[in-house]
Enzyme design. Structure first.
Site, PDB file in Angstrom:
ATOM      1  N   ASP A 219       0.844  -1.274   0.208  1.00 54.69           N
ATOM      2  CA  ASP A 219       0.018   0.214  -0.252  1.00 54.69           C
ATOM      3  C   ASP A 219       0.900   1.340   0.055  1.00 54.69           C
ATOM      4  OD1 ASP A 219      -2.310   1.774   0.701  1.00 54.69           O
ATOM      5  OD2 ASP A 219      -3.471  -0.185   0.976  1.00 54.69           O
ATOM      6  N   HIS A 242       2.030   1.460  -2.985  1.00 58.53           N
ATOM      7  CA  HIS A 242       1.149   2.727  -3.762  1.00 58.53           C
ATOM      8  C   HIS A 242       1.890   3.961  -3.658  1.00 58.53           C
ATOM      9  CE1 HIS A 242      -2.576   0.211  -3.027  1.00 58.53           C
ATOM     10  NE2 HIS A 242      -1.749  -0.551  -3.733  1.00 58.53           N
TER      11      HIS A 242
END
Length: 398
Positions: A219, A242
């Site tokens: 993430d 991310h």
């Protein structure tokens, strides 16, 4: 940032503090409190017993987790303590049980209400592989309390260095109201397919340095919630993951402003996004200002530069209503490398609260594999200087 363009870093003497504490500390070895170090027995009670003695004893004090492999259920390292305190775990590996059912809380290791704390060394393995595969937990967060590896709250003037957080079931490190802290030479490691494993999440604090660290996760490498102020990040590598994200902002009423974020001299590789600021459409009012990204290398990154004030995952919001989060004094400077998307820079600001004073300078981004990149802008008129590839906002704002 001062009038000469220098970054104002929080003033503190943490490294001196650490040296003083180490040279004079009373050391409490967790093995003297019954820790087995067999990797299967719960050594949490021994860690807590050593912590209690160190916290209550003559200052400064140190808890020693000697080299070896330990297992621990949820533990709370709480203050206030009588003086500076250190936890030294160089050469040690501490593992959480892999079974989510063994946790009755959303935290594996909680560190709270401390001043002048130092944590050095160790690998802390959340063993989250079973949890990432649980559709039940990640389809509805109400069905499970998924523990983060480290949850820090009201920890002030403290130093965290030379340690690894691995395979967290949820976020690796969550910081709340932790003013004037340093994270140095930290490694965060989880596979690309891990779920919701943000590396470091920051909220409601004033003064934080993260330097010389390596974050690999599934993430955001670093994410910022509301109330993040005066945060300085330098020499961090990010990827997979991310990217580095401010927000998402505006989801809740009365969010505190985000102000004074400097992200410099970082490398981002193989992530779904690069550096981004995001807020919800139909949001509550909010403010984010003085946010600066400089000297960043992008290697095969999707959306290398992104302002997204239409952030709406799973289409679960009113896209037709603009965000009310106001962005101002934002800069993107000396960002270079390759994009896996054609639109290498997208500045999608709010129609209701257009972005103010956005600077773009010396961008050099190309599409990985060949072909020209492009940029798009809406509700913003950036100040463009230097030489830029691609052309910035051709045709103006739209």
């Amino acid at each position: 940032m001062d009038k000469y363009g220098n970054i104002r870093r929080p003033v503190r003497c943490l490294f001196l503090l650490a040296m003083v504490a180490k040279s004079h500390a009373a050391v409490i070895d967790i093995k003297t409190k019954g820790a087995t170090g067999d990797g299967n027995t719960d050594d949490g009670p021994a860690i807590l017993a050593a912590w209690k003695e160190a916290c209550e004893g003559a200052s400064p004090s140190s808890v020693l987790i000697p080299p070896g492999t330990y297992m621990a259920l949820s533990i709370v390292l709480a203050g206030p303590c009588k003086g500076p305190i250190e936890m030294q775990a160089t050469g040690a590996t501490v593992k959480a049980p892999p079974e989510l059912a063994k946790f009755k809380t959303d935290t594996w290791i909680s560190i709270q209400n401390l001043n002048m704390f130092t944590m050095t060394g160790g690998t802390f393995d959340g063993q989250g592989q079973q949890t990432w595969k649980s559709t039940k937990c990640h389809d509805s967060q109400m069905t499970c309390e998924i523990p983060v590896n480290f949850r820090l709250s009201h920890v002030k003037n403290s130093l965290f260095k030379d340690f690894t957080s691995a395979n967290s079931k949820n976020f690796h490190i969550a910081l709340w109201a932790c003013d004037n802290c340093n994270f140095v030479n930290v490694t965060i490691n989880a596979p690309e397919n891990s779920v919701n494993t943000d590396g470091i999440h920051i909220a409601r604090l004033n003064g934080l340095n993260i330097t010389n660290s390596n974050i690999m996760t599934g993430d955001d490498c670093i994410s910022f919630g509301d109330g993040s102020k005066n945060v300085y990040i330098e020499k961090v590598t990010c990827g997979p993951g991310h990217g580095i994200s401010i927000g998402s902002l505006g989801k809740f009423p009365n969010e505190e402003p985000v102000q004074g974020i400097w992200i410099k001299n970082c490398t981002i590789t193989g992530t779904t996004n690069g550096v981004r600021i995001k807020s919800w459409p139909a949001s509550h009012p909010g403010i984010a200002s003085d946010i600066h990204f400089e000297d960043i290398v992008m290697n095969k990154v999707g959306n290398p530069i992104l302002i997204d004030q239409e952030y709406c995952p799973h289409d679960a919001c009113k896209k037709s209503t603009p965000s009310k989060v106001k962005l101002s004094n934002v800069s993107f400077r000396k960002i270079r490398g390759t994009s896996t998307t054609k639109v290498a820079m997208k500045l999608a600001c709010s129609a209701e609260a257009p972005c103010d004073n956005v600077e773009v300078a010396d961008i050099n981004l190309k599409v990985h594999g060949g072909g020209p990149a492009s940029s798009k802008c809406s509700n913003v008129k950036p100040k463009v200087t230097g030489e830029n590839v691609p052309q910035i906002c051709p045709g103006g704002t739209y």
